[in-house]
Design a protein around this motif. Structure first.
Motif, short mmCIF file in Angstrom:
data_model
loop_
_atom_site.label_atom_id
_atom_site.label_comp_id
_atom_site.label_asym_id
_atom_site.label_seq_id
_atom_site.Cartn_x
_atom_site.Cartn_y
_atom_site.Cartn_z
N LEU A 296 10.59 20.78 7.92
CA LEU A 296 9.05 20.41 7.87
C LEU A 296 8.50 18.97 8.05
O LEU A 296 7.61 18.55 7.73
CB LEU A 296 8.67 20.84 6.41
N CYS A 297 9.54 18.01 8.32
CA CYS A 297 9.24 16.58 8.38
C CYS A 297 8.42 16.21 9.61
O CYS A 297 7.80 15.33 9.63
CB CYS A 297 10.54 15.76 8.36
N LEU B 172 1.15 10.11 6.65
CA LEU B 172 0.46 9.91 5.58
C LEU B 172 0.96 8.97 4.38
O LEU B 172 0.24 8.28 3.61
CB LEU B 172 0.29 11.47 4.69
N ALA B 173 2.28 8.98 4.36
CA ALA B 173 2.85 8.01 3.37
C ALA B 173 2.65 6.59 3.54
O ALA B 173 2.40 5.59 2.93
CB ALA B 173 4.46 8.43 3.50
N ILE B 174 2.69 6.24 5.05
CA ILE B 174 2.23 4.75 5.44
C ILE B 174 0.69 4.79 5.16
O ILE B 174 0.14 3.51 4.41
CB ILE B 174 2.29 4.61 6.87
N ILE B 175 -0.24 5.55 5.23
CA ILE B 175 -1.72 5.49 5.10
C ILE B 175 -1.96 5.21 3.49
O ILE B 175 -2.80 4.12 3.19
CB ILE B 175 -2.36 6.49 5.46
N HIS B 176 -1.04 5.95 2.71
CA HIS B 176 -1.35 5.67 1.31
C HIS B 176 -0.40 4.61 0.63
O HIS B 176 -0.08 4.30 -0.66
CB HIS B 176 -1.15 7.04 0.50
N GLN B 177 0.49 3.94 1.54
CA GLN B 177 1.22 2.81 1.36
C GLN B 177 2.13 3.06 0.17
O GLN B 177 2.37 2.57 -0.65
CB GLN B 177 0.43 1.92 0.81
N LEU C 192 11.69 9.23 3.92
CA LEU C 192 11.44 9.78 4.87
C LEU C 192 12.29 9.24 6.25
O LEU C 192 12.73 10.32 7.05
CB LEU C 192 9.94 10.04 5.45
N ILE C 193 12.23 7.86 6.59
CA ILE C 193 12.82 7.53 7.54
C ILE C 193 14.55 7.80 7.47
O ILE C 193 15.01 8.19 8.70
CB ILE C 193 12.68 5.94 7.86
N GLN C 194 15.11 7.78 6.42
CA GLN C 194 16.45 8.04 6.22
C GLN C 194 16.81 9.44 6.39
O GLN C 194 17.55 10.04 7.26
CB GLN C 194 16.85 7.80 4.98
N SER D 93 0.52 6.09 16.37
CA SER D 93 1.99 6.22 16.06
C SER D 93 2.01 5.49 14.51
O SER D 93 1.18 4.95 14.09
CB SER D 93 2.75 5.52 16.78
N PRO D 94 3.05 6.21 13.72
CA PRO D 94 3.34 5.46 12.57
C PRO D 94 3.20 4.04 12.60
O PRO D 94 2.77 3.24 11.61
CB PRO D 94 4.73 6.10 12.15
N LEU D 95 3.88 3.30 13.58
CA LEU D 95 3.90 1.95 13.72
C LEU D 95 2.32 1.39 13.91
O LEU D 95 2.06 0.26 13.39
CB LEU D 95 4.75 1.50 14.96
#
Length: 525
Positions: A109-110, A123-128, A136-138, A158-160
């Motif tokens: 589901l990632c 979403l994790a990046i947006i909400h810091q 998630l990256i691992q 992109s996430p970047l």
């Protein structure tokens, strides 16, 4: 109908319009007891007699029943195993707070995306959520789902991109090390490098430049869909530090944006960013005479915008006041010439005397910065240091009397006064740097240092920039140069006496010279 008490499963079936309490047209929900003889009995809306009839007809063979039983047993075993694993992972998370085990179970589901196209990583990046981002990256790397690192949302981010927009350089570094692609563009054609320059984020910009490999070095001079390079976006953000980083990284200082051909210096002048313009000229060695697609230099723009300070700075840096743009100053037509009635020699002289601006019309050539000047101070700056090439053009204009134009020859800062003031400063042993600091002109110290007479260049620049004499007197007074203050006061008194007669006699009344001026043309940028 129940099929016996054996340890099997019974499959309940509901059809469209059936009388059972199932979920409409779907096959539901559970398997319940098979009979002790190992046969599977299906019950539901189908009458028992019909099932018996099907058996007697040989339509449900024994091998098919065995296959169904095997499938049911396998699914049941897997469901039980998944439930046990999920329960164990949940217990471990509650004990340790480590969500990696939970993520590993949900690894399929990632890569899902919401209605905006955002993945869990977006979403994790947006909400810091830095810890979640790391986990998630691992998980993505361990499960070989690297493509999710470059998945774009509906804005093509992109996430970047999001890490740069939200000013998270550490997250950006994690993504780059994990394999994020820095060349991806968003809906505006901008790479993360563009966004870092636009945001004035020196830390993220330095990080991106460090991680650009040989295959991505071209990104520093890549244009977005609006024709802008990162260097142009850094100017708009008033980012002097970003400009230095970009030029050090290989950005072309005189690169032109693709819409109008503006360079970084043109943009700084247009946006009235004086310190940025000084940095571009003195530190980054921008060419002051580079032209736009319409042939306009930075001096053309400064003149048309009515900025004597910018004009003086550009001239001091070597701007050519005689350059003409590509817009013809005057278009003549045969019909106009035919309709023009001839004038007598005396009448034509009187008309030329009352309309000096008309004499700007030339048979060929474009606008010079002087043609585009919008205020008298800018004209004074341009005329005061007119080069020999442009002096013959000025001679074509009707030259007004000395009382009509407030030239620098009659100001408190004429050449003689400047020379005497330089002598006072040298005798007083006052550093020109101190005077520049008092006058707020430290941004151009690089230009003065290269001059054999920095003090004289400083005062000359202050003069052509229209600097007030009162401010100069205050600066000299604060430095203890009372002799310089007395010198300026005496020449100012003479200047005030002379200016009382600075009027021009029109056909109706005596009016100040500036009221008789005609509005000049504006640069076609």
């Amino acid at each position: 109908a129940a099929g016996g008490t054996g340890g099997g499963f019974q499959f309940y079936q509901q059809t469209n319009g059936g009388s059972g309490g199932g979920a409409g047209p779907f096959y539901a929900e559970s398997f319940m007891g098979f009979n002790s003889g190992g046969g599977a009995q299906m019950s539901g809306s189908t009458p028992q007699s019909e099932v018996s009839q099907q058996r007697s007809d040989g339509q449900m063979s024994l091998p098919l029943q065995q296959q169904l039983l095997q499938i049911v047993a396998t699914l049941s075993c897997r469901a039980s195993q998944s439930a046990r694993q999920t329960a164990a992972a949940l217990l471990q998370y509650c004990s340790t707070g480590d969500a990696k085990v939970l993520l590993a179970l949900q690894r399929h589901l990632c890569g899902i995306q919401d209605t905006n196209g955002d993945t869990p990583l977006h979403l994790a990046i947006i909400h810091q959520q830095t810890t979640v981002i790391q986990q998630l990256i691992q998980t993505l790397l361990s499960t070989q789902q690297n493509r999710v690192l470059n998945t774009a949302n509906h804005l093509q981010q992109s996430p970047l991109h999001l890490a740069v927009i939200t000013h998270q350089p550490k997250v950006a570094e994690l993504l780059l090390r994990a394999g994020a692609d820095p060349s991806l563009v968003d809906k505006d054609g901008r790479t993360p490098l563009h966004l870092a320059a636009l945001g004035g984020d020196t830390d993220t910009l330095r990080l991106l430049l460090t991680h650009l490999g040989e295959s991505h070095t071209h990104l520093i001079n890549t244009t977005d869909y609006h024709g802008l390079q990162p260097l142009h976006l850094a100017v708009k953000r008033d980012g002097e530090s970003c400009l230095r980083l970009l030029v050090e990284g290989g950005a072309k200082i005189n690169a032109q944006e693709l819409k109008s051909g503006h360079t970084a210096l043109h943009l700084a002048v247009r946006e009235n960013l004086f310190k940025v313009a000084c940095t571009l000229i003195t530190e980054l060695k921008a060419d002051v005479n580079t032209c736009t697609f319409g042939g306009n230099t930075a001096l053309h723009l400064a003149s048309s915008l009515g900025s004597p300070t910018f004009c003086a700075m550009l001239i001091a840096a070597g701007a050519d006041k005689t350059m003409e743009n590509d817009e013809p100053l005057f278009f003549s037509s045969s019909s106009d010439e035919e309709e023009t009635e001839p004038m007598s020699e005396g009448l034509s002289e009187r008309v030329a005397a009352t309309q000096p601006i008309k004499s700007r019309k030339r048979s060929s050539g474009g606008h010079t910065p002087l043609d585009l000047a919008t205020c008298q101070k800018v004209r004074n700056v341009l005329i005061n240091r007119q080069s020999p090439r442009s002096s013959h053009r000025s001679a074509k204009k009707i030259r007004p009397s000395s009382s009509e134009v407030p030239d620098f020859e009659h100001s408190a800062l004429d050449e003689d006064t400047l020379s005497r003031l330089v002598e006072v400063l040298s005798v007083g042993d006052v550093s020109w740097m101190n005077l520049a600091e008092k006058l707020g002109m430290m941004t151009l110290t690089h230009l003065y240092q290269d001059s054999p007479t920095p003090c004289q260049q400083l005062l000359q620049h202050y003069k052509v920039g229209g600097g007030p004499v009162e401010v100069l007197m205050e600066a000299l007074k604060s430095l203890g140069l009372t002799e310089g203050v007395r010198l300026l006061r005496s020449t100012q008194l003479q200047d005030d006496k002379h200016n009382t007669d600075a009027t021009v006699d029109s056909g109706f009344s005596s009016q100040p010279m500036e009221d008789q001026e005609e509005e000049p043309a504006v640069a076609n940028q």
